[in-house]
Design a protein around this motif. Structure first.
Motif, mmCIF file in Angstrom:
data_model
loop_
_atom_site.group_PDB
_atom_site.id
_atom_site.type_symbol
_atom_site.label_atom_id
_atom_site.label_comp_id
_atom_site.label_asym_id
_atom_site.label_seq_id
_atom_site.Cartn_x
_atom_site.Cartn_y
_atom_site.Cartn_z
ATOM 1 N N SER A 237 0.834 -1.269 -0.068
ATOM 2 C CA SER A 237 0.199 0.027 -0.076
ATOM 3 C C SER A 237 0.732 1.350 -0.140
ATOM 4 O O SER A 237 0.303 2.261 -0.355
ATOM 5 C CB SER A 237 -0.876 0.103 1.017
ATOM 6 N N PHE A 238 2.088 1.190 0.514
ATOM 7 C CA PHE A 238 3.063 2.293 0.323
ATOM 8 C C PHE A 238 3.148 2.762 -0.506
ATOM 9 O O PHE A 238 3.028 4.107 -1.087
ATOM 10 C CB PHE A 238 4.244 2.022 1.264
ATOM 11 N N TYR A 239 3.670 2.029 -1.770
ATOM 12 C CA TYR A 239 3.973 2.216 -3.053
ATOM 13 C C TYR A 239 2.553 2.447 -3.959
ATOM 14 O O TYR A 239 2.465 3.661 -4.811
ATOM 15 C CB TYR A 239 4.529 1.019 -3.941
ATOM 16 N N GLU A 240 1.561 2.084 -3.407
ATOM 17 C CA GLU A 240 0.217 2.445 -4.349
ATOM 18 C C GLU A 240 -0.218 3.683 -3.879
ATOM 19 O O GLU A 240 -0.714 4.550 -4.764
ATOM 20 C CB GLU A 240 -0.742 1.324 -4.155
ATOM 21 N N LYS A 241 -0.022 4.111 -2.637
ATOM 22 C CA LYS A 241 -0.634 5.401 -2.266
ATOM 23 C C LYS A 241 0.159 6.476 -2.700
ATOM 24 O O LYS A 241 -0.191 7.598 -2.987
ATOM 25 C CB LYS A 241 -0.692 5.264 -0.602
ATOM 26 N N ILE A 246 -1.825 9.643 -2.099
ATOM 27 C CA ILE A 246 -2.348 9.540 -0.869
ATOM 28 C C ILE A 246 -1.215 9.538 0.056
ATOM 29 O O ILE A 246 -0.234 9.054 -0.026
ATOM 30 C CB ILE A 246 -3.242 8.546 -1.006
ATOM 31 N N PRO A 247 -1.463 10.246 1.248
ATOM 32 C CA PRO A 247 -0.368 10.036 2.206
ATOM 33 C C PRO A 247 -0.016 9.060 2.809
ATOM 34 O O PRO A 247 -0.715 7.972 3.065
ATOM 35 C CB PRO A 247 -1.108 11.071 3.351
ATOM 36 N N ALA A 248 1.510 8.803 2.889
ATOM 37 C CA ALA A 248 1.842 7.327 3.054
ATOM 38 C C ALA A 248 3.225 7.570 3.818
ATOM 39 O O ALA A 248 4.458 7.408 3.327
ATOM 40 C CB ALA A 248 2.208 6.647 1.844
ATOM 41 N N GLY A 249 3.331 8.077 5.073
ATOM 42 C CA GLY A 249 4.290 8.292 5.721
ATOM 43 C C GLY A 249 5.253 9.692 5.577
ATOM 44 O O GLY A 249 6.233 10.005 6.222
ATOM 45 N N VAL A 252 2.725 14.669 0.888
ATOM 46 C CA VAL A 252 2.287 14.074 -0.765
ATOM 47 C C VAL A 252 2.849 15.440 -1.383
ATOM 48 O O VAL A 252 2.434 16.693 -1.238
ATOM 49 C CB VAL A 252 0.689 14.338 -0.764
ATOM 50 N N PHE A 253 3.808 15.140 -2.449
ATOM 51 C CA PHE A 253 4.624 16.124 -2.826
ATOM 52 C C PHE A 253 4.102 16.420 -4.376
ATOM 53 O O PHE A 253 4.580 17.211 -5.235
ATOM 54 C CB PHE A 253 6.230 15.672 -3.095
ATOM 55 N N ILE A 254 3.186 15.464 -4.651
ATOM 56 C CA ILE A 254 2.559 15.611 -6.190
ATOM 57 C C ILE A 254 1.135 16.165 -6.400
ATOM 58 O O ILE A 254 0.659 16.067 -7.403
ATOM 59 C CB ILE A 254 2.465 14.077 -7.030
ATOM 60 N N MET A 435 4.991 2.692 6.867
ATOM 61 C CA MET A 435 3.397 2.790 7.061
ATOM 62 C C MET A 435 3.026 2.070 8.186
ATOM 63 O O MET A 435 1.624 2.738 8.868
ATOM 64 C CB MET A 435 2.686 1.701 5.886
ATOM 65 N N ASP A 436 3.516 1.216 8.892
ATOM 66 C CA ASP A 436 2.894 0.699 9.947
ATOM 67 C C ASP A 436 3.381 1.272 11.503
ATOM 68 O O ASP A 436 4.720 1.437 11.699
ATOM 69 C CB ASP A 436 3.256 -0.893 10.141
#
Length: 506
Positions: A237-241, A246-249, A252-254, A435-436
């Motif tokens: 989910s890290f790579y997909e988000k 989507i915020p992932a740790g 969000v830069f995009i 992520m966890d």
């Protein structure tokens, strides 16, 4: 166990209150706990870089009020009692690179001073002159004072463990290094910016330590009670988000980028290579580990060398995606990137704020070159051959190609490449770690003092606070009162130093 917490400033609100919460928790677990505050030991800290005496006075008051919340059995330590009787320091350096090497009694102070300065200004290459050197000299001296004070405190209290926050800058790193030098366990705390905030601790290491993070990727994965499949889902989910914005740790830069949008000069007939640079200032002063792993002295110098060595090959074209975090930075390590197309015909530079899609570009190119950006491990996950030219916390995972010399780098650029064949779980472990929250201190958030922050407005002014710092039961009153008090005292007392902003022009 005898445990000492140290933090230099109550105005680093969430940090200070996180350590308070941990101090209270460990005290109630039966430990003998001390909470040490600066209390005038230092004339500068990360919330008072200009050495304003008025800000120190406000900080002392804030510390006293905040620490009243702690159980009475937690012993307060005012570090000014350990002020060295005399400390004569003469600091010899003439530029940022020399500043990095400055030591005091075999303790490196230079990286921690430069780390604070770059975080404050984002000036990667400050001009060291007769006018600006006193500012840096003072920070070095404060680092030396802290080292001496912490050493005296440890000798007197004889703790089993010392706890600090982040440990990267001059008002904390000397404490970390002195503690380690005396054979004491040092826990370095961090706040993970996932709301609500949660606590993470790094034992005897900085949070950015490459080797330690490599260990943690496996350690956190192995100790988790989740099933293998659950961990893989979280890791994936890290790579997909990240790809979906989507915020992932992390931030969000995009945002503002348009999915599917490529540069107007895109030519599918060529060998297209993406260069994802990093916010170079973020890595410039973390420590010698990152300097040790860099392939080139600077990112722009490396890019120029790559363009020079391939300029006669008309089939290769590079697309430099400038990191969005550099938007608005006017220093030359950023602005000079946009002059590259005027010097070389084999590169297109995508500005930091352009809507060109980072991930669409990554999927479209044949290869990727990175200087430590997380896009390195992400691109490798999506099946791209990645050439890594700088330190990164995924450096030792085997996911990227790391050239040994210029000849090998040129060969990697010119010839077809296949990504390294590694287990998918290597990628999942990295994503799972990011992520966890299982790697957080238990309990993950707060138990006694809510260190989550808030922002409010009053009389047209914006002010900030934590949920636990209160006066008359009001967190907003506390934040407002100290915002006003700081402004008032900092006007009564003059700044001892100004923040130098001039850049050295080579």
């Amino acid at each position: 166990m005898k445990i000492v917490f140290f933090h230099a400033s109550a105005f680093n609100k969430a940090q200070f209150c996180e350590l308070m919460d941990e101090a209270e928790r460990l005290y109630r677990c039966g430990n003998e706990v001390y909470f040490a505050t600066c209390h005038g030991l230092l004339n500068s800290c990360c919330s008072n870089g200009k050495a304003n005496q008025g800000d120190c006075k406000a900080c002392k008051l804030s510390s006293r009020i905040s620490l009243r919340m702690l159980s009475s059995g937690i012993k307060r330590v005012q570090m000014d009692k350990y002020l060295p009787d005399s400390l004569s320091c003469k600091w010899d350096y003439s530029d940022a690179n020399e500043l990095k090497t400055v030591q005091f009694k075999n303790i490196n102070l230079g990286y921690s001073v430069l780390s604070f300065y770059i975080s404050l200004t984002r000036n990667l290459n400050p001009l060291i002159s007769q006018d600006t050197k006193p500012f840096f000299d003072n920070l070095l001296t404060q680092g030396a004072v802290l080292a001496e004070g912490i050493s005296k405190m440890i000798d007197e209290i004889k703790p089993d463990k010392l706890c600090v926050f982040n440990g990267r800058m001059f008002d904390a790193k000397p404490a970390l290094l002195v503690g380690l030098g005396k054979g004491i366990r040092v826990d370095v705390y961090e706040i993970m910016l996932k709301y609500p905030y949660y606590k993470v601790v790094f034992e005897n290491h900085l949070p950015h330590d490459i080797e330690y993070n490599t260990f943690l990727f496996d350690h956190v994965w192995d100790k988790s009670v989740k099933t293998i499949e659950e961990k893989r889902i979280i890791g994936k989910s890290f790579y997909e988000k990240r790809c979906a914005g989507i915020p992932a740790g992390d931030r969000v830069f995009i945002l503002g980028q348009k999915q599917g949008l490529l540069p107007t000069d895109w030519d599918e007939q060529k060998t297209n290579i993406a260069i994802f640079n990093s916010s170079e200032d973020e890595y410039a002063s973390i420590g010698d580990e990152y300097d040790r792993y860099r392939f080139f002295e600077t990112q722009i110098g490396g890019i120029k060398e790559i363009l020079e060595m391939t300029k006669t090959n008309g089939n290769i074209h590079f697309y430099l995606r400038v990191h969005p975090n550099l938007t608005g930075i006017n220093y030359r390590y950023h602005q000079d990137l946009y002059d590259l197309p005027n010097q070389f015909s084999n590169i297109t530079v995508i500005r930091a704020d352009e809507p060109i899609s980072t991930y669409s570009l990554m999927h479209a190119v044949e290869k990727v070159i990175v200087f430590g950006s997380t896009m390195g491990i992400e691109s490798a996950y999506w099946g791209k051959p990645v050439i890594l030219l700088a330190g990164a916390n995924y450096y030792h995972l085997g996911a990227c190609l790391i050239p040994k010399n210029r000849e090998e780098l040129l060969e990697m650029i010119i010839k077809p490449l296949n990504p390294p064949q590694i287990s998918s779980d290597v990628f999942y472990k990295f994503g799972f770690y990011t992520m966890d929250t299982e790697r957080a201190v238990s309990p993950t958030s707060f138990s006694f003092y809510d260190f989550n922050t808030f922002t409010a407005r009053f009389l047209g002014k914006t002010f900030h606070g934590t949920n636990c710092q209160k006066i008359l039961g009001s967190k907003k009153l506390y934040a407002w009162m100290f915002a006003i008090l700081r402004q008032l005292l900092m006007r009564i007392y003059r700044d001892k130093y100004s923040i130098p902003l001039a850049e050295k022009i080579d």
